[in-house]
Design a protein around this motif. Structure first.
Motif, mmCIF file in Angstrom:
data_model
loop_
_atom_site.group_PDB
_atom_site.id
_atom_site.type_symbol
_atom_site.label_atom_id
_atom_site.label_comp_id
_atom_site.label_asym_id
_atom_site.label_seq_id
_atom_site.Cartn_x
_atom_site.Cartn_y
_atom_site.Cartn_z
ATOM 1 N N ASP A 251 -33.567 -13.226 71.062
ATOM 2 C CA ASP A 251 -34.934 -12.911 70.652
ATOM 3 C C ASP A 251 -35.302 -11.505 71.134
ATOM 4 N N HIS B 26 -45.101 -10.561 74.522
ATOM 5 C CA HIS B 26 -44.851 -10.707 73.085
ATOM 6 C C HIS B 26 -43.921 -11.864 72.756
ATOM 7 N N GLN B 27 -42.829 -11.998 73.511
ATOM 8 C CA GLN B 27 -41.877 -13.062 73.201
ATOM 9 C C GLN B 27 -42.387 -14.432 73.608
ATOM 10 N N SER C 81 -50.142 -11.990 71.651
ATOM 11 C CA SER C 81 -49.766 -10.607 71.385
ATOM 12 C C SER C 81 -50.346 -10.147 70.043
ATOM 13 N N ASP C 82 -50.272 -11.014 69.040
ATOM 14 C CA ASP C 82 -50.834 -10.669 67.724
ATOM 15 C C ASP C 82 -52.355 -10.482 67.798
ATOM 16 N N LEU D 66 -36.323 -8.219 68.891
ATOM 17 C CA LEU D 66 -37.610 -7.558 69.114
ATOM 18 C C LEU D 66 -37.404 -6.079 69.439
ATOM 19 N N TYR E 7 -49.166 -2.487 68.053
ATOM 20 C CA TYR E 7 -48.444 -3.115 69.176
ATOM 21 C C TYR E 7 -48.060 -2.089 70.241
ATOM 22 N N PRO F 44 -46.344 -15.060 71.398
ATOM 23 C CA PRO F 44 -46.497 -14.211 70.211
ATOM 24 C C PRO F 44 -47.914 -14.229 69.635
ATOM 25 N N LYS F 45 -48.560 -15.388 69.696
ATOM 26 C CA LYS F 45 -49.909 -15.457 69.118
ATOM 27 C C LYS F 45 -50.901 -14.585 69.891
ATOM 28 N N LYS G 103 -36.784 -8.238 63.966
ATOM 29 C CA LYS G 103 -37.143 -9.639 64.066
ATOM 30 C C LYS G 103 -37.524 -10.219 62.695
#
Ligand code: HBZ
Length: 831
Positions: free
Chosen positions: A96, A491-492, A498-499, A100, A508, A495-496, A105
């Motif tokens: 992952d 982020h990993q 981070s978004d 990234l 980002y 993820p939500k 990704k």
């Protein structure tokens, strides 16, 4: 760069130069090619494991292309490089992160979906690279990610253990270990370099002679040889082409095996001898913050250090520079004292092999090395018995005596007549047997010494290394507060979140410049943003609840407060205080009326962590947590108000699921004992608040996020010594609430009380970790947590504000500080 290909052939090479796959189609082409050729499989027998392997092969190819470009660029640039020597790299999973960082990704995700696979299922196939114990090993992993992401030319050097940290199961409430053989299905993330083989010697004897120039020459000979083989792991930076290298050494028998024995018909034993060589790098020692003086461990240290230095020097020699320019080309950072032999090995190579004068060599050595200390706990400080050392590394022992002699002469000149000072700072401790104090050797052999958080860096100056501040002055000692990589830990893992952050920051870019998080602070009271924030936390809690359902077999209420303590089990980290607090909560609930129960904030208390296999007290703590869990979770009087969970086999991948789900996490070490802590940073970055002591990096976190956004309690580091003194010399009454907890344990509420005798008496006795002293303050802080959690609006705004102010804790910032003030290395852009 010297090219081995004749110029007339180079055109052909250039014509067919490899290219990275571009879009989704090209990825799929590569994927299928790997299924059918590399794996010798087909559409008819491609399961998730094969699909993971094919995808990772395709990604690996891409990393290798970037790796090659980077190494060529670094070689032509010919700038100073940094080498991070760490006996542990706790990397976790690679796939992952590689997707990234390489920015592929989306195409890989879409690419495998078309081919009939879910990316999440493929990621789950990868075993963790668990080549570390805890914080120190994970810090090394975050640091090499940041070194690549900030474009510094830097390599990590470590050992390629065949067995990482053991796997933990819980059987009948007890920890049971099993070996972590992580290389079963080969490892796509490493490139074996069978051509890079370095001989390393142990044992033997020394002798000296005078050469033709009248110079005394020392030789070390007659020992056993083993060979170091390099395995390279590409380390891609985020949002940059820079792909650095992590070189891990594996031990192999030398080609010359014992033909004498072989010819004498003793075939078996000649093979056995050569097999012994392979055990050197076979297994990671499973202790954190504890030193156990095993010969094999010292062998590991020298094996790794000798191979790494040989490699670094080979690279330096290609530049044809004079030796005095070595520190202009090479910075070496010692991750704790484990690689301290490098100081001695470099001095040995320079003086014995290269003919450099002692004093000139010593200047080169000290200008090259920096030393990072990670603990003040006396039981963790490495000291090797002189007889063991002398036998294994006779020439190094002589050199240490000389280093010590010159150092003590210098001290005597500065502080004449202070005989006690000399004894205190000597590298050799005059015990029986004598011991080599590795931390002192590391200090004397380095130009900078650093601690890992402000309090810790002050403490090393005023306690364990006080005399060295007197000798060298304060400038040699500094602080570099730890950090974590936001790529993996925001982020990993989340993820939500981070978004959502990206939607306010506008990009980002915060993953590269974490201070940009500040841009979300204005939304701390924005109801829409708050709702989204809360929904993401809830999603993450549901994800963890599903994990707990799968592995622990019961449901937890995701609206309850998730209270998490996950880290190695250690008395100084005080998981025992946490579980005593849980028992106190349980007893209180049991004593409540139904009406009173309505006011209780429901809680899920989540524990996780491994104990060193030989650490009796830590193992007892695990047993107690599981025993309490069994009783509490089955008690109908309690219902959803309290659940206790022990998550087995805590590791990096589990941390990625657990950390984003916490409302509160506990970092409750006795003040002055936790050098920094790094999971504290991970939890806050994911929107959890800390319940903690005034210790390690909790202090700087408080300064950044504000006192209102953290729950602090307990005595300060400055009072610890006095409190311990009181316990030792008088009878200090036990905290009354704790007394009730002990009564419950002793009455058999959690099974056979004898199991917990030593745990209880460690507190009723000298209470070295001050559990009783801090208990009331701990309960008060917990009460405040319960109250504050009820006020959802304030809670979420505190969570947002805290995250907005976490920019300082990026490991990119920490690496910039090392680069600037210790290594003196500059970044190199790779197009
Ligand atoms: O290093 C940890 C500290 O306890 C923690 O406070 C800090 O945040 C972290 C990073 O700086 N130390 C360790 O994890 N230490 C070890 O794991 C260790 C392993 C083998 C040893 C000694 C210590 O021989």
């Amino acid at each position: 760069i010297e090219a081995s290909i004749p110029s007339e052939s180079r055109q052909v090479w250039q014509k067919f130069g490899v290219k990275e796959f571009g879009g989704k189609d090209e990825f799929q082409q590569e994927f299928i090619r790997h299924v059918e050729t590399t794996l010798a499989r087909s559409i008819y027998n491609c399961d998730d494991l094969a699909a993971y392997q094919a995808a990772s092969q395709a990604i690996r190819d891409r990393l290798i292309i970037a790796w090659n470009k980077t190494q060529q660029k670094h070689t032509t640039k010919d700038q100073k490089r940094v080498y991070y020597l760490s006996l542990e790299f706790l990397m976790g999973r690679a796939m992952d992160n590689a997707m990234l960082n390489a920015g592929i990704k989306d195409i890989t995700k879409a690419g495998v979906a078309d081919l009939g696979f879910k990316i999440e299922d493929l990621l789950e196939q990868e075993p963790d690279a668990a080549l570390g114990n805890g914080g120190l090993g994970r810090l090394a992993a975050c640091f090499i990610d940041s070194i690549a992401s900030t474009n510094y030319p830097g390599w990590g050097y470590g050992l390629r253990y065949q067995y990482g940290i053991f796997k933990q199961r819980i059987v009948d409430g007890y920890q049971v270990e099993s070996p972590d053989y992580w290389l079963t299905f080969s490892n796509p993330w490493e490139i074996p370099r069978y051509e890079i083989q370095i001989d390393v010697m142990f044992y033997g004897y020394t002798r000296k002679y005078t050469n033709d120039d009248g110079k005394v020459v020392h030789v070390w000979e007659g020992g056993e040889q083993v060979q170091a083989v390099a395995y390279d792991v590409p380390v891609p930076g985020y949002g940059t082409e820079t792909t650095n290298n992590l070189r891990l050494w594996a031990s192999k028998p030398t080609r010359e095996f014992d033909f004498e024995k072989f010819n004498a018909g003793d075939y078996e034993s000649s093979v056995r001898e050569s097999q012994k060589a392979e055990t050197i790098s076979a297994v990671l020692y499973p202790n954190d913050n504890f030193y156990s003086g095993k010969e094999l461990r010292l062998k590991q240290q020298y094996f790794w250090v000798a191979a790494s230095l040989n490699d670094i020097i080979r690279r330096f020699k290609k530049t044809h520079r004079p030796w005095k320019e070595f520190p202009d080309q090479v910075a070496i950072q010692l991750n704790d004292t484990h690689p301290t032999l490098a100081v001695v090995e470099l001095q040995r190579i320079l003086v014995d092999m290269e003919g450099v004068e002692w004093d000139d060599a010593w200047k080169i050595v000290t200008n090259t090395f920096g030393y990072t200390n990670h603990t003040v706990l006396p039981e963790a400080l490495e000291k090797w018995p002189v007889p063991l050392f002398q036998n294994l590394l006779p020439r190094h022992m002589e050199i240490i005596y000389d280093i010590n002699l010159f150092f003590l002469q210098q001290v005597e000149k500065l502080f004449p007549k202070e005989r006690e000072l000399l004894a205190r700072v000597s590298i050799i401790e005059e015990s029986s047997p004598q011991q080599v104090r590795m931390a002192y050797l590391a200090i004397i052999g380095s130009h900078k010494v650093n601690g890992v958080a402000e309090l810790h860096s002050e403490l090393i100056k005023t306690t364990i290394f006080k005399d060295f501040v007197t000798i060298y002055g304060p400038d040699k000692f500094m602080n570099v507060t730890n950090g974590i990589t936001p790529r993996r830990w925001l982020h990993q893992a989340n993820p939500k979140l981070s978004d959502l952050i990206a939607s306010k920051v506008g990009s980002y870019d915060f993953l590269k410049d974490l201070n940009l998080l500040k841009k979300i602070e204005p939304f701390a009271h924005d109801p829409k943003f708050q709702d989204e924030w809360v929904a993401i936390k809830k999603f993450n809690k549901a994800r963890l609840a599903a994990h707990i359902k799968q592995y622990n077999g019961f449901d937890i209420n995701i609206d309850a407060l998730f209270d998490v303590q996950v880290k190695r089990i250690h008395e100084y980290k005080r998981q025992q205080m946490n579980i005593f607090g849980v028992i106190h909560r349980y007893l209180s609930i049991k004593a409540m009326t139904e009406k009173e129960k309505k006011e209780v904030t429901p809680r899920v208390c989540i524990f996780g962590g491994k104990s060193a296999p030989g650490y009796y007290m830590a193992k007892t703590i695990i047993k107690l947590i599981n025993a309490v869990s069994e009783v509490v979770n089955a008690d109908a009087d309690v219902g959803d108000l309290l659940k206790v969970v022990f998550i087995a086999d805590y590791n990096v991948s589990k941390a990625e699921i657990i950390i984003p789900a916490s409302d509160i996490s506990q970092h409750i070490s006795t003040a002055g004992t936790e050098a920094s802590g790094t999971s504290n940073m991970k939890f806050v970055l994911n929107g959890g608040l800390i319940l903690g002591t005034v210790d390690g990096a909790n202090i700087e976190i408080t300064r950044e996020v504000g006192e209102n956004n953290i729950f602090l309690f307990g005595h300060l580091a400055e009072s610890v010594e006095d409190l311990r003194h009181k316990h030792r010399f008088s009878k200090v009454p036990l905290d009354p609430n704790l007394e009730k907890v002990f009564e419950a344990i002793e009455s058999g509420t959690f099974g056979d009380p004898n199991i917990y005798n030593s745990l209880v008496s460690s507190v009723t006795g000298s209470d070295y970790y001050l559990v009783s002293d801090d208990f009331q303050s701990y309960l008060d802080a917990q009460k405040l947590v319960d109250q504050d959690f009820k006020n959802k609006d304030t809670w979420v705004s505190r969570s947002i504000t805290a995250v907005a102010n976490m920019g300082f804790f990026s490991s990119d910032r920490a690496i910039d500080e090392y680069a600037e003030s210790i290594w003196n290395v500059e970044p190199i852009a790779v197009e």
